[in-house]
Structure formats: C-alpha cells, structure tokens
Enzyme design. Structure first.
Site, PDB file in Angstrom:
ATOM      1  CG  HIS A 129      64.383  11.774  -9.995  1.00  0.00           C
ATOM      2  ND1 HIS A 129      64.558  13.141 -10.041  1.00  0.00           N
ATOM      3  CD2 HIS A 129      63.340  11.566  -9.148  1.00  0.00           C
ATOM      4  CE1 HIS A 129      63.667  13.724  -9.266  1.00  0.00           C
ATOM      5  NE2 HIS A 129      62.912  12.787  -8.706  1.00  0.00           N
ATOM      6  CG  HIS A 186      61.882  10.909  -4.072  1.00  0.00           C
ATOM      7  ND1 HIS A 186      62.005  12.181  -3.568  1.00  0.00           N
ATOM      8  CD2 HIS A 186      61.652  11.048  -5.403  1.00  0.00           C
ATOM      9  CE1 HIS A 186      61.848  13.063  -4.548  1.00  0.00           C
ATOM     10  NE2 HIS A 186      61.623  12.393  -5.673  1.00  0.00           N
ATOM     11  CD  GLN A 201      58.115  16.614  -1.348  1.00  0.00           C
ATOM     12  OE1 GLN A 201      58.470  15.469  -1.553  1.00  0.00           O
ATOM     13  NE2 GLN A 201      57.528  17.353  -2.276  1.00  0.00           N
ATOM     14  CG  HIS A 245      61.787  17.267  -7.734  1.00  0.00           C
ATOM     15  ND1 HIS A 245      62.942  16.891  -7.115  1.00  0.00           N
ATOM     16  CD2 HIS A 245      60.961  16.189  -7.685  1.00  0.00           C
ATOM     17  CE1 HIS A 245      62.828  15.640  -6.707  1.00  0.00           C
ATOM     18  NE2 HIS A 245      61.636  15.180  -7.033  1.00  0.00           N
ATOM     19  CD  GLU A 270      56.946  15.850 -10.365  1.00  0.00           C
ATOM     20  OE1 GLU A 270      57.636  16.332  -9.443  1.00  0.00           O
ATOM     21  OE2 GLU A 270      56.588  14.657 -10.392  1.00  0.00           O
ATOM     22  CG  ASP A 304      59.934  10.390  -9.157  1.00  0.00           C
ATOM     23  OD1 ASP A 304      60.574  10.776  -8.176  1.00  0.00           O
ATOM     24  OD2 ASP A 304      59.012  11.051  -9.670  1.00  0.00           O
ATOM     25  CD1 TRP A 330      53.693  12.387  -5.331  1.00  0.00           C
ATOM     26  CD2 TRP A 330      54.991  11.345  -3.835  1.00  0.00           C
ATOM     27  NE1 TRP A 330      53.949  13.265  -4.300  1.00  0.00           N
ATOM     28  CE2 TRP A 330      54.746  12.661  -3.377  1.00  0.00           C
ATOM     29  CE3 TRP A 330      55.793  10.504  -3.059  1.00  0.00           C
ATOM     30  CZ2 TRP A 330      55.271  13.145  -2.170  1.00  0.00           C
ATOM     31  CZ3 TRP A 330      56.307  10.983  -1.867  1.00  0.00           C
ATOM     32  CH2 TRP A 330      56.040  12.282  -1.424  1.00  0.00           C
TER      33      TRP A 330
HETATM   34 FE   FE2 Z   1      61.013  13.129  -7.654  1.00  0.00          FE
END
Ligand code: FE2
Length: 423
Positions: free
Chosen positions: A57, A59, A152, A210, A213, A309, A315
């Site tokens: 996972h 991005h 997203q 996702h 979360e 991630d 993030w």
């Molecule tokens: Fe993610």
C-alpha cells in the site's frame, strides 16, 4: 551454465548455507552445492537472503510533496486530504513523475521490488494516472508496480468520479479502489462499495479499498466490503486497507466480523507508520493506536500484509521507503514482539504481500523469479531489529543495487574496536 550463482546464502528454514542458481531471469536450482558454472557469482558471505520486499500500500503520486503548498498542522487525515486538494491544480505530469521516480530509486535500494500504488483518479485530467503508467513502463525491468484506481475525493461525493475511475481502468490501471468512509454518509459509503465491487466483478479485476480509516468505532464499511465480496464471488481478490476503526470496535462485534472476513478471504493491509501518526489525533489521554487488530486477524486465518502508505507527504513527514521500518513500528504498536509474531510481520512484507497482490512466481524456490535481497543480518528477526544494509538487490538474475556494510569502529584510548551489533 547459470547467469548468476549466489553462494553462502542464509535462507529462512535451512540449516546449511545454500547456493541459488539463476538463468534467464528465473531461479533454476537451490541446493547446498551446485557444481555448474556461472557467468557471475555473488558471495552472500553467510548473510540472509530473502525474496524482495513488497509494499502492499503506497501512494506514488504524492511522495516527497511535503510542505507543498503548506505543512499539515493538525496531523490528521482530513487536513492531509485538504492540502492535497490545494496542491492538485499546481501538479504537472513532469513533477509527479520526477518525484515518483526518485522514490522508486529509494525503493530499489531498500530491496522493495514490488509496489501496489494507489493513484488519485478524481482529477479530471487524470494526469497522475498517465504519469504513473508511463513511469511503470519505463521502470518495468527494475520494479513491479500494480496500480489502484483511487477516488481520493469519494466516488459519490466528487463529480464524475465513477467515469474518471473507469477511464483510468481503461488506460491500464489494474485494481479498483475506493474510500467509503470519506463519502458524505454511511449509506453513501455502503453504496460506493457495492458499485465499485460490481465494477470489479464485471471487469475481472481485484479490489483494494481504503476502508474505515478513522477512529469511529461505528465505521463498519469492512462489513459491507466483506458482504459484497461474498455476494459477487470475489474471494481472495479483495483487500481492505487501513481498517483502523477495528481498533476501537466493540469486542463482540469483532468476534462476529472476523469469521465472515475469513470466509470471504479478505486480505487486510495494515499501515503502521502512517496510521500511528494520523489516528488518535482527537483523543486526549489515553490516545488510541490507529491499527487494525493484526494478531486477532492472523489468528482467524486472515491474510495480513503491510504498507508504507506515504513517504514525506501531507500525511506522513518521515520515511525513506524502508519496509523494515514498517515492520519495526508494527511489532511495537501491535504488541507483536514474540519470535513467531515478528516473523509473521516479516511475512507481511514478503509472502503475505504476494498473496494480497495475487502474484505468481514469487519466492526463493526453483521456478520463481530471480528477484532477491541480501541483507547484513542472519534472520528475519535480526532484519527487523537492525534494519540493516541491503548489500545486494537482485532483479531477474542481475544485480541492480549495492550497499556498503554498516560497521562502526569505537576508539577506546589508543585501541580501535570493531563494533558488531550481532550478539
Ligand atoms: Fe493510503
């Protein structure tokens, strides 16, 4: 005649040091002594050899964008999504690709040769999709990239989102993504799961959402994802990423949920670095951990793999894409430091990742791809404890990365002492 022979390799489960013979990009033989000649020999010198690390996972459209246009002050997921929205109009295909390529060099150097990357499909230009498809093609000799169409801004909350996601799949994105907890209502979240799973079933694709979360104990989209997986016969082809609400759910509810997930063969992807950072931000004390219940999931026979991630973005402000850091954090935050538990987490970045991604020919057996990493350690546990140098990274039977050993010399008065961190 082999193309490559790796000698003196410490392999998990083998008492003696092994030799690995590779030809035409595949492993042909693994034995204590292989008499055949080879064009190239790499001496592992008794160090640990593993199949390459898998990041289940990531991005790839966001790494190294931290601070653009501003830093995440609250540290929350929602502020991160807001800043990403502010940056989107400034993005170009060139800058997305350049940052992702830089990250891939880090990945290769750290021994990660397989990545499942989400790519935002809610930008009407689909610029990030084009950039990552192009980069995947350019880098395919060195690293495998599976792309997930990730809405997203929500599939129902964002305009034309379903059309854009479908278009991304037409362009060559492999997996259907989703973000039910970000839709406007629980009902919309549930509906988004149904629509996206039906799309995946129609196209014969995998699903990776996702899911839940948040810190909301009543966010139960995993229940609907499990239901749709069962209803549409997608067993083993669906992954729930994050599942952080599970940490806070009622114990009785979880005792009903886990057997249903096991029955539907849901794969779970835990992201310890990022969710330890993002979750629990609204708590005073005690502050909750943002992680799914990994020991209980494994106990229920559910496949769990791990992801990094984010790397230096809105993030998560840290990281060098080292999957052993992910395991190290997971071992602490999940209370999984027992010997068998540490090995289970190591499997989360190797064999379990291969299962989540539905990979073929992954491993160190004859017939597998000749992809492997030699680390300056002697076991899975030592890899986690030391997060050591990746001495050699081998792809299709060729060395594609080298790293020097990390040793220290301590000077005690006039005496130099070599420090070895292995007891
Ligand atoms: Fe993610």
């Amino acid at each position: 005649m082999f193309d490559l022979l790796v000698v003196n390799a410490k392999i998990h489960g083998k008492k003696e040091l092994m030799q690995i013979g590779c030809k035409d990009g595949k492993i042909l033989e693994v034995a204590v002594n292989i008499p055949s000649k080879s064009k190239e020999i790499i001496d592992a010198d008794g160090y640990f050899v593993t199949p390459p690390f898998i990041d289940s996972h990531l991005h790839l459209d966001t790494p190294l964008s931290m601070g653009m246009p501003r830093l995440n002050q609250s540290g929350t997921l929602l502020e991160g999504i807001k800043i990403w929205g502010e940056l989107k109009p400034e993005l170009t295909r060139k800058t997305i690709k350049a940052r992702a390529k830089k990250l891939l060099l880090w990945s290769i150097a750290k021994g990660n040769l397989v990545i499942r990357s989400h790519v935002d499909t809610t930008d009407p230009s689909l610029m990030a999709v084009d950039a990552l498809i192009e980069l995947r093609r350019e880098m395919k000799e060195f690293i495998d990239i599976q792309l997930v169409a990730f809405p997203q801004d929500g599939i129902l909350r964002s305009k034309n989102s379903m059309e854009l996601l479908t278009c991304a799949l037409d362009k060559g994105v492999d997996v259907v993504g989703g973000i039910p907890h970000f839709e406007r209502t629980m009902t919309d979240g549930q509906k988004s799961i149904r629509l996206l799973c039906e799309l995946a079933e129609k196209r014969g694709l995998m699903v990776d959402m996702h899911c839940d979360e948040s810190d909301d104990p009543f966010s139960r989209h995993i229940e609907h994802l499990t239901f749709e997986t069962q209803r549409l016969g997608l067993h083993g082809r669906v992954a729930g990423s994050h599942l952080t609400s599970m940490h806070t759910m009622d114990n009785y509810y979880v005792s009903k949920l886990l057997p249903l997930m096991a029955e539907a063969k849901i794969n779970c992807i835990c992201n310890p670095l990022v969710n330890m950072n993002l979750q629990g931000r609204h708590d005073t004390y005690p502050k909750r951990r943002g992680l799914m219940r990994v020991p209980e999931l494994i106990g229920a026979g559910i496949n769990v793999s791990l992801g990094h991630d984010d790397v230096m973005d809105h993030w998560y402000p840290m990281g060098s894409h080292d999957m052993l850091e992910v395991v190290h954090m997971g071992a602490h935050a999940l209370h999984m430091t027992g010997p068998g538990q540490q090995e289970a987490l190591f499997d989360g970045i190797t064999t379990n990742g291969a299962k989540t991604l539905n990979l073929e020919n992954y491993g160190l057996e004859p017939g597998c791809n000749a992809d492997m990493v030699i680390l300056q350690a002697s076991s899975k546990q030592e890899c986690i404890r030391l997060r050591p140098a990746r001495l050699f990274v081998i792809r299709k039977g060729k060395r594609i990365s080298r790293m020097a050993k990390t040793n220290a010399t301590v000077t005690l008065g006039f005496e130099d002492v070599n420090v070895d961190f292995c007891p």
